[in-house]
Design a protein around this motif. Structure first.
Motif, PDB file in Angstrom:
ATOM      1  N   THR A   1      25.685 -38.191  14.765  1.00 45.00           N
ATOM      2  CA  THR A   1      25.658 -36.886  14.095  1.00 45.00           C
ATOM      3  C   THR A   1      24.865 -36.906  12.799  1.00 45.00           C
ATOM      4  O   THR A   1      24.397 -35.866  12.345  1.00 45.00           O
ATOM      5  CB  THR A   1      27.072 -36.328  13.828  1.00 45.00           C
TER       6      THR A   1
ATOM      7  N   MET B   1      21.725 -35.218  13.470  1.00 44.44           N
ATOM      8  CA  MET B   1      21.990 -34.200  14.484  1.00 44.44           C
ATOM      9  C   MET B   1      20.850 -33.203  14.631  1.00 44.44           C
ATOM     10  O   MET B   1      20.684 -32.579  15.687  1.00 44.44           O
ATOM     11  CB  MET B   1      23.286 -33.461  14.161  1.00 44.44           C
TER      12      MET B   1
ATOM     13  N   HIS C   1      31.653 -33.447  12.375  1.00 49.33           N
ATOM     14  CA  HIS C   1      31.161 -33.444  13.753  1.00 49.33           C
ATOM     15  C   HIS C   1      31.112 -32.041  14.347  1.00 49.33           C
ATOM     16  O   HIS C   1      30.210 -31.715  15.119  1.00 49.33           O
ATOM     17  CB  HIS C   1      32.045 -34.327  14.630  1.00 49.33           C
TER      18      HIS C   1
ATOM     19  N   SER D   1      28.430 -29.001  15.013  1.00 45.38           N
ATOM     20  CA  SER D   1      27.719 -28.723  16.265  1.00 45.38           C
ATOM     21  C   SER D   1      28.072 -27.350  16.821  1.00 45.38           C
ATOM     22  O   SER D   1      27.379 -26.844  17.710  1.00 45.38           O
ATOM     23  CB  SER D   1      28.064 -29.788  17.315  1.00 45.38           C
ATOM     24  N   SER D   2      29.121 -26.717  16.301  1.00 49.76           N
ATOM     25  CA  SER D   2      29.572 -25.423  16.818  1.00 49.76           C
ATOM     26  C   SER D   2      28.708 -24.252  16.373  1.00 49.76           C
ATOM     27  O   SER D   2      28.779 -23.173  16.969  1.00 49.76           O
ATOM     28  CB  SER D   2      31.022 -25.156  16.374  1.00 49.76           C
TER      29      SER D   2
ATOM     30  N   TYR E   1      19.959 -23.758  16.478  1.00 49.64           N
ATOM     31  CA  TYR E   1      21.236 -23.806  17.198  1.00 49.64           C
ATOM     32  C   TYR E   1      21.127 -23.162  18.576  1.00 49.64           C
ATOM     33  O   TYR E   1      21.682 -23.669  19.556  1.00 49.64           O
ATOM     34  CB  TYR E   1      22.338 -23.144  16.376  1.00 49.64           C
TER      35      TYR E   1
ATOM     36  N   MET F   1      19.565 -25.662  20.819  1.00 52.47           N
ATOM     37  CA  MET F   1      20.470 -26.772  21.121  1.00 52.47           C
ATOM     38  C   MET F   1      21.596 -26.340  22.063  1.00 52.47           C
ATOM     39  O   MET F   1      21.967 -27.084  22.975  1.00 52.47           O
ATOM     40  CB  MET F   1      21.047 -27.354  19.827  1.00 52.47           C
TER      41      MET F   1
ATOM     42  N   ALA G   1      26.511 -27.963  20.445  1.00 56.57           N
ATOM     43  CA  ALA G   1      25.453 -28.917  20.773  1.00 56.57           C
ATOM     44  C   ALA G   1      25.996 -30.283  21.177  1.00 56.57           C
ATOM     45  O   ALA G   1      25.222 -31.198  21.447  1.00 56.57           O
ATOM     46  CB  ALA G   1      24.516 -29.075  19.575  1.00 56.57           C
ATOM     47  N   ARG G   2      27.294 -30.440  21.237  1.00 51.74           N
ATOM     48  CA  ARG G   2      27.952 -31.728  21.517  1.00 51.74           C
ATOM     49  C   ARG G   2      28.582 -31.680  22.904  1.00 51.74           C
ATOM     50  O   ARG G   2      29.341 -30.763  23.238  1.00 51.74           O
ATOM     51  CB  ARG G   2      29.016 -31.994  20.456  1.00 51.74           C
TER      52      ARG G   2
ATOM     53  N   LEU H   1      24.551 -35.731  21.891  1.00 48.21           N
ATOM     54  CA  LEU H   1      24.073 -34.601  21.104  1.00 48.21           C
ATOM     55  C   LEU H   1      22.642 -34.278  21.491  1.00 48.21           C
ATOM     56  O   LEU H   1      21.874 -35.163  21.858  1.00 48.21           O
ATOM     57  CB  LEU H   1      24.109 -34.933  19.612  1.00 48.21           C
TER      58      LEU H   1
ATOM     59  N   CYS I   1      19.179 -32.135  19.835  1.00 47.45           N
ATOM     60  CA  CYS I   1      18.665 -31.698  18.542  1.00 47.45           C
ATOM     61  C   CYS I   1      17.522 -30.704  18.759  1.00 47.45           C
ATOM     62  O   CYS I   1      17.115 -30.470  19.904  1.00 47.45           O
ATOM     63  CB  CYS I   1      18.200 -32.895  17.721  1.00 47.45           C
TER      64      CYS I   1
END
Length: 455
Positions: free
Chosen positions: A86, A89, A262, A265-266, A348, A351, A380-381, A428, A430
């Motif tokens: 991350t 990321m 972490h 990623s949302s 985003y 991703m 993105a995770r 992940l 990017c």
């Protein structure tokens, strides 16, 4: 027998692992030579002992990293789905961040005084996350440590509460596990001399009854939590869990401290903004400055007012909060460039589309081979887990981890030019990742499965 071995063939798994280890050794002579040299002066042969936790027979040594790719000293290039767990990321060395660092490097690195960049960054963080007041640190570990100290100072309470199986960096207070329902200091913790179970409570994620019981005496300064657990494998909150948990914190006078290191990623404002959480304190680390060591932590208006009052009322002297290099000029310049030009809505959106493609592709492979596994994703995770249904708490997540199988898969992927995170199966994407990169990962995953499933 673990569930997955009813589907996978142990003999085939062993043969694949032996072959892939030999292939790695043969293909990485320069990394091998550097590993031998490193053993003389680096403990465990690496600058940080975690760097020896990968699946390789000896550490892979990096020559350079750019965008979604890493190149090693033997000249192999990998599509990177680990992205520094991350820290990178948004890609390795994003151009806007690299430019900002180069420009700032000639204008001062650290002076222990504020700059215009700090004003801009704090205003942008307030816009994104909804918390109006911010402070800085060099890592999420430090930010969590400082936020806990603030929470204790302004509430007057010694206890903190965490969820079983959590990880919030190298904060002493959080290394507590539930064993048969009782809090125990984590066995792996080195050099611990204070009984942290005297000031740290732990309950299972998604257990509202246990959460209320832990808070009911009104002695808990803060609940420190990831909104989605990610460090023991992904554990999603039950519908309505966070609405109820926030209400319990308010009822019993406990501050809610959300760690978004972490779960950023949302979305651009993390899980907090995407799902309407209202924390009293919020921490964001690793990726916020594009990979340069930096972290931030924010306060609600009321919490900030109470914290300022606590500091002003305290005797003069060191607060135990902050370090000399905190908010240095280099980090602030990098953070401004990253927030302004890299962590964008467009990035985003890109991703999210790729992560959806990845989750769908992995899920199709799992379904095609009737594997008792599932795929979990937040933004993105993405992660595949060795269970047919996602775990609901840390105990369940820990029970499905299989280090041997993980290392087998990870080494297989690495030998095909694909890096994923070296513990559990987190991936992940990017802004520099492409649909072809995702297809390549899914294809390699499918090839591994086809090699090791029972005939």
């Amino acid at each position: 027998m673990k569930t997955e071995y009813r589907t996978l063939d142990p003999a085939r798994l062993a043969a694949v692992l032996e072959r892939e280890r030999a292939r790695y050794v043969q293909s990485n002579s320069r990394s091998s030579a550097l590993a031998q040299q490193a053993s003389a002066h680096l403990m465990f042969g690496v600058p940080l002992h975690w760097m020896s936790d990968w699946s390789m027979p000896f550490p892979l040594h990096v020559d350079q990293a750019k965008g979604a790719h890493v190149t090693d000293v033997d000249g192999h290039t990998y599509v990177d789905f680990c992205l520094g767990d991350t820290g990178a990321m948004f890609g390795h060395s994003p151009e806007p961040v690299a430019r900002a660092l180069a420009a700032q490097a000639t204008r001062g690195l650290t002076v222990m005084l504020p700059s215009e960049d700090g004003v801009w960054v704090a205003r942008e963080l307030a816009r994104r996350f909804g918390l109006p007041v911010w402070q800085f640190a060099l890592s999420a570990s430090d930010a969590n440590r400082f936020a806990i100290r603030w929470a204790r100072a302004l509430t007057g309470h010694r206890q903190i509460l965490i969820f079983n199986g959590c990880y919030h960096g190298t904060v002493d207070d959080v290394f507590v596990d539930l064993v048969d329902g009782k809090a125990n200091t984590r066995n792996s913790l080195l050099g611990q001399v204070v009984d942290i179970t005297q000031t740290t409570r732990s309950v299972e994620f998604n257990d509202l009854a246990a959460l209320e019981s832990a808070l009911a005496d009104g002695q808990v300064a803060c609940l420190l939590a990831e909104p989605v657990m990610t460090n023991i494998g992904m554990v999603l909150p039950d519908p309505g869990f966070w609405d109820a948990a926030q209400a319990l914190c308010r009822r019993y006078g406990t501050l809610l401290l959300i760690d978004e290191t972490h779960t950023i990623s949302s979305g651009p404002g993390g899980y907090t903004q995407a799902h309407g959480l209202q924390p009293d304190l919020l921490v964001l680390g690793k990726p916020v400055a594009g990979g340069l060591p930096c972290a931030v932590y924010g306060f609600s208006a009321d919490t900030a007012a109470r914290a300022e009052a606590a500091k002003r009322q305290a005797p003069p002297g060191h607060s135990g909060i902050g370090t000399t290099l905190t908010a240095n000029l280099l980090a602030m310049a990098a953070m401004r460039a990253n927030l302004a030009e890299v962590m964008t809505d467009a990035a985003y959106a890109h991703m999210f589309g790729l992560a959806e493609q990845l989750a769908l592709g992995l899920g199709q492979v799992i379904e095609r081979h009737n594997l008792p596994w599932c795929v979990t994703r937040i933004g993105a995770r993405t992660e595949f887990q060795f269970t047919p249904t996602p775990p609901r708490n840390g105990t369940q997540a820990d029970a499905i981890l299989d280090a041997a199988l993980e290392k087998n898969i990870h080494l297989y992927l690495l030998n095909r030019g694909l890096l994923i995170t070296p513990f559990h199966n987190m991936m992940l994407v990017c802004p520099s990742t492409t649909p072809a990169d995702v297809d390549r990962l899914v294809s390699a995953f499918a090839s591994f499965v086809e090699e090791v499933v029972r005939p």
